[in-house]
Write a protein that holds these residues in place. Sequence first.
Motif, short mmCIF file in Angstrom:
data_model
loop_
_atom_site.label_atom_id
_atom_site.label_comp_id
_atom_site.label_asym_id
_atom_site.label_seq_id
_atom_site.Cartn_x
_atom_site.Cartn_y
_atom_site.Cartn_z
N THR A 92 0.86 -1.19 0.00
CA THR A 92 0.00 0.00 0.00
C THR A 92 0.89 1.23 0.00
OG1 THR A 92 -0.14 -0.20 2.41
CG2 THR A 92 -1.94 -1.13 1.13
N CYS A 93 0.30 2.41 -0.34
CA CYS A 93 1.15 3.57 -0.61
C CYS A 93 1.62 4.27 0.65
CB CYS A 93 0.44 4.53 -1.55
SG CYS A 93 -0.79 5.59 -0.76
N GLY A 94 0.79 4.19 1.73
CA GLY A 94 1.17 4.87 2.97
C GLY A 94 1.04 6.38 2.89
N GLN A 95 0.50 6.87 1.79
CA GLN A 95 0.47 8.33 1.58
C GLN A 95 -0.90 8.87 1.22
OE1 GLN A 95 3.50 8.57 -1.45
NE2 GLN A 95 5.07 9.08 0.05
N CYS A 96 -1.84 7.99 0.88
CA CYS A 96 -3.16 8.51 0.47
C CYS A 96 -4.01 8.79 1.73
CB CYS A 96 -3.86 7.51 -0.45
SG CYS A 96 -4.34 5.97 0.35
N TRP A 97 -5.17 9.37 1.52
CA TRP A 97 -6.05 9.72 2.64
C TRP A 97 -6.46 8.45 3.39
CZ3 TRP A 97 -11.07 8.64 4.14
CH2 TRP A 97 -11.61 9.49 5.11
N GLU A 98 -6.74 7.38 2.66
CA GLU A 98 -7.17 6.13 3.30
C GLU A 98 -6.06 5.54 4.17
OE1 GLU A 98 -7.70 7.02 0.21
OE2 GLU A 98 -9.86 6.95 -0.07
N CYS A 99 -4.83 5.60 3.67
CA CYS A 99 -3.69 5.09 4.45
C CYS A 99 -3.38 6.01 5.63
CB CYS A 99 -2.44 5.00 3.57
SG CYS A 99 -2.41 3.58 2.46
N THR A 100 -3.38 7.31 5.37
CA THR A 100 -2.83 8.25 6.34
C THR A 100 -3.85 8.69 7.38
OG1 THR A 100 -1.47 9.08 4.56
CG2 THR A 100 -1.54 10.41 6.54
N LEU A 107 -8.06 -0.19 2.09
CA LEU A 107 -8.79 0.67 1.16
C LEU A 107 -7.87 1.64 0.42
CD1 LEU A 107 -11.98 1.47 3.31
CD2 LEU A 107 -11.66 -0.30 1.57
N CYS A 108 -6.55 1.44 0.56
CA CYS A 108 -5.59 2.30 -0.13
C CYS A 108 -5.95 2.42 -1.60
CB CYS A 108 -4.18 1.70 0.01
SG CYS A 108 -2.95 2.53 -1.01
N ARG A 109 -5.93 3.65 -2.10
CA ARG A 109 -6.33 3.83 -3.50
C ARG A 109 -5.23 3.41 -4.46
NH1 ARG A 109 -7.64 10.13 -3.14
NH2 ARG A 109 -8.54 9.40 -1.19
N ASP A 110 -4.04 3.14 -3.94
CA ASP A 110 -2.94 2.69 -4.80
C ASP A 110 -2.43 1.32 -4.34
OD1 ASP A 110 -1.23 2.90 -6.94
OD2 ASP A 110 0.35 3.89 -5.78
ZN LIG Z 1 -2.60 4.43 0.25
#
Ligand SMILES: [Zn+2]
Length: 362
Positions: A92-100, A107-110
């Motif tokens: 997961t990206c760790g940077q999108c709204w869902e992650c952060t 639910l990470c968008r990436d």
């Molecule tokens: Zn993410």
Amino acid sequence: MSDYLEPLVVGEYPLPAVEPGAILVRIERATVCGSDVHGWEGAYEGVLPVEKPLILGHEAVGVVAELGSGVAADSLGIPLAVGDRVVWASETCGQCWECTVLHTPTLCRDRRLGMLEPASKSPHFTGTFAEYCYVRPRAGRLRVPDGLPSTWASVATCAVRTVVNAWDLAGPVDADSIVVVQGSGPVGLFATAMARAAGAHRIIVIGGPRARLDIATAWGADDVIGVEDTSADERVETVLNLTDGAGATVVLEASGAPGAIEEGLSMARRAGRYVLIGSTGKGIQTISPYKIVNKGLQVRGSFSGDIDSMHRAMQFMLVHRARFDWDAVIGSEYSLDSVTEALEAMRSQRDIKPVIVPAAST
Ligand SMILES: [Zn+2]
Ligand SMILES: [Zn+2]
């Protein structure tokens, strides 16, 4: 896999250079998930990002073949070395709204769902029906606990962790809870075991064929209802009769069967909770929204799970291995040459969890 429903072919790609933070694993055991069958059938086209050709498979245990620089431990800080058995999650990206903000990496968008990524592009080894798999730098990874057989740990990486995630969303189960599980595939059966371990008052499992309902009974179902010889109305009536007309506190939809959701809505009690797990592919079902409104139901979707639920899934299997015979769901073994046969075995319900054994590990 180059095309949907075509027999899978064995191909070769060069092993990738291992980036800092990544791990190259040699697959020891992979197990087939219903989602692999759906991926093979093309059910994710237009639903999730898919780019062929695919290496299907996303449940597996690997042995560390090479650690990227900087990798000395797993996601829990347990030391990792070449030769250790590991499981891993999607990156997961760790940077999108869902992650952060939401702290919900499922639910990470990436989120990189390896089995739907193009195998033709580096690092190639994206799915688990292969000799190797590439664990991306930001992907969670766990050393498999000693004493947990690889086939069980493999099943923990999707089926069981998905159930852990679903139970988190479904809310607490206690001695006053009546649970209905729709579906007696791997997810439905593990959901049954988890409800039993949580101390549910009564568990009703709906599914088939008979051999699977027998496992549901062994794993704690108080009542089982076969779908092959009943109508939807009959099943609803049976559940209501078994619950003094009230319906179930929690209904889990783990079948993905057409019409299942309308049926499940009818089985939930007032203020009941309905968690949908099974219907991941495209498909339209007709429902009566008034059943949600008039009964004040909470309806939630539960997609997959992350490294936290994978850890708890393995612990659950270890702790409860004397109560539940996890081997009851482990199916026949297939080589990489016969993955198509394994997918067919899953689809035809001949095996509950077919096991892929890559040649390199025999
Ligand atoms: Zn993410
Ligand atoms: Zn899966």
